[in-house]
Every structure is written in structure tokens, then in C-alpha cells.
Design an enzyme around this catalytic site. Structure first.
Site, PDB file in Angstrom:
ATOM      1  N   SER A 138     -58.593  33.476   3.684  1.00 43.65           N
ATOM      2  CA  SER A 138     -58.268  32.979   2.352  1.00 43.65           C
ATOM      3  C   SER A 138     -58.180  31.465   2.448  1.00 43.65           C
ATOM      4  CB  SER A 138     -56.915  33.548   1.901  1.00 43.65           C
ATOM      5  OG  SER A 138     -56.399  32.844   0.784  1.00 43.65           O
ATOM      6  N   TYR A 151     -47.579  35.407   3.178  1.00 41.57           N
ATOM      7  CA  TYR A 151     -49.023  35.616   3.094  1.00 41.57           C
ATOM      8  C   TYR A 151     -49.775  34.493   3.814  1.00 41.57           C
ATOM      9  CZ  TYR A 151     -53.686  36.049   1.010  1.00 41.57           C
ATOM     10  OH  TYR A 151     -55.038  36.170   0.814  1.00 41.57           O
TER      11      TYR A 151
END
Length: 275
Positions: A138, A151
Site C-alpha cells: 500500500s 495498518y
């Protein structure tokens, strides 16, 4: 013999479309998901593309199940030539709002699961002298973001693991890479773990959610992100780091001047050179 690709997290979104695109490119695709009862969208997309997908059950946090699946594929299909670590889960909460179990859960699915699968496929790839491992991380693996503590921490961790592995695996003909999507319109957002409303962070969280909702309103399509994943893993050009869109490249560039990863690999390659 047809090359075999194992890809996780394919019940929806970019994982679904990456699986179909890899099959279109001539690979035997083993597409995994926790619940094969949710395979209908993948099977319909494959049928529309005129390809077949080998759908199998796998909860990526079950390391023993992952080992059994890899062993089965090695016996049945002759090996795994491509691994795409795509399964993941988001989390929207800052440190004080997170339990240690929630932090562990993020590490389990976003870090330890791809690490385990990578370990499992490495022996076969090494013995054959070739292989490709692509982990979907990501832009949150390069740029730490508010209310994404657990995350981003897990995504930073998996990028560091893969970058450290890359120059060693390269000596055995194995390409290790990551791809960093920005916002992608998919069910990923619906599956994000969120804190209960209220508390001292409510106003800050509200502002963050408002901003993020705007980003996802203009998000990359899952079809486009899936195509980028397939193109990256199959490219004749080797790069450690890919992004799935121009907006992702711009976002990652906030933190990274070394956008394709070659500077770091060039720096670390001599560390393992024979004297």
C-alpha cells in the site's frame, strides 16, 4: 508446462481482477479465499474473460493450512512459479484506541501471512532457479498516515522484509517485489476495522474519515489495480517497487525518492558479494 500462479484474497476487488488477468496471460491460476462459497463473482469474471480459475480455500493466517496447500500444489501441478500476496485488511484507529489483539491481527494478516507464504514457496523456486513473488502492500507502506497506526506499521514491516530478502533471492533467479496501490474502490473499505465513535479523538477521526471518503470517491478501479498487479509480476523489467497508478506514485513519492527501489538494492547488493 504451464507456469502456476498462487494468489491470495481473490473473492473481490483487485485480487479478483488480478487473478483473471494472470489467467488471460496464460498462467494456471490458483486463486484462494477464506470462503469458497464467495467464489461466484470470480468465476463469473473468469467465464466472461474466457479463462478458467482454480479456486481453493485458504485462510492466510492459518499457517499450517498454507503449508498444506503449497505442498498440494507442488505435487499436483509441479510447483509454484508466481506468488502474489494480495490478501489484507485495513484498520482505522490510533494507538490508544487499539487493543494489542487488534494490533496483532493486523500483523497476522498484513505481515506474517505473506511472510509465511513466501517462506513456503522459496524452496521450490530456489531449486528450479526461477520464481516471482509480488506482495501487494500500500502507499501506507511508505507513508505513515493518521489513524492507520497498526495498518501502516504492518505494511512498513512487510516492505522491509521483502526488500531485505530481494537481493538474496535474486541470486537464485527469484524476483521479489512489492506493489503499492493508493485508494482502490473495493470491499476492502467495508472490511476495515474501526473504533467506536466518540471519545477524545472523535473530531480528528471525523476529519480523517471525511478526507478519506473523498479519496475513495475518486479511487482507482479494482479492474485497473488488478491489471497493474498482473503487469508488474509478469513484466520483463525487474523493479523491487511498483505503484498501481500515477496517483499512487505521487503519494509514495512524498516519502520515497527511490521510487523503483533500485537505489536501496544497489546499496545492499555488495553486502552479500563474495570477496
Amino acid at each position: 508446462m504451464t507456469d502456476v500462479a498462487l494468489i491470495t484474497g481473490t473473492s473481490s476487488g483487485m485480487g479478483l481482477h488480478a487473478a483473471v488477468e494472470l489467467a488471460r496471460r496464460g498462467l494456471h491460476v490458483v486463486a484462494t479465499m477464506r470462503d469458497v462459497g464467495r467464489a461466484t463473482p470470480l468465476q463469473e469474471a473468469a467465464a466472461a474473460a474466457g479463462v478458467e480459475i482454480d479456486v481453493r480455500a485458504l485462510d492466510v493466517v492459518d499457517h499450517e493450512a498454507a503449508a498444506r496447500l503449497v505442498a498440494e500444489i507442488e505435487v499436483e501441478l509441479g510447483g509454484i512459479h508466481v506468488l502474489v500476496n494480495n490478501a489484507g485488511q485495513g484498520s482505522v484507529a490510533t494507538a490508544e484506541q487499539l487493543s494489542m489483539q487488534q494490533i496483532q491481527d493486523q500483523l497476522d494478516i498484513n505481515y506474517l501471512a505473506p511472510v509465511n507464504l513466501t517462506k513456503l514457496v522459496l524452496p521450490g523456486m530456489r531449486e528450479r532457479g526461477n520464481g516471482r513473488i509480488l506482495t501487494v502492500t500500500s502507499v501506507g507502506g511508505t507513508v505513515g498516515q493518521p489513524f492507520a497506526d497498526a495498518y501502516c506499521g504492518a505494511k512498513f514491516a512487510v516492505e522491509g522484509f521483502m526488500q531485505s530478502l530481494a537481493v538474496v533471492a535474486e541470486r537464485f533467479g527469484i524476483r521479489v517485489s512489492v506493489i503499492e496501490p493508493a485508494a482502490v474502490a473495493s470491499s476492502f473499505v467495508a472490511n476495515v476495522v474501526r473504533p467506536e465513535e466518540g471519545g477524545p479523538y472523535a473530531a480528528l477521526l471525523g476529519a480523517y474519515v471525511s478526507r478519506t471518503s473523498g479519496a475513495f470517491a475518486n479511487a482507482q478501479t479494482p479492474e485497473s489495480a488488478g491489471a497493474a498487479i498482473a503487469a508488474s509480476v509478469m513484466s520483463d523489467e525487474y523493479r523491487f517497487r511498483w505503484q498501481s497508478s500515477e496517483s499512487a506514485t505521487a503519494f509514495a513519492g512524498v516519502s520515497l525518492a527511490d521510487l523503483d527501489g533500485e537505489r536501496v538494492l544497489g546499496f545492499t547488493r555488495p553486502w552479500i558479494a563474495a570477496s
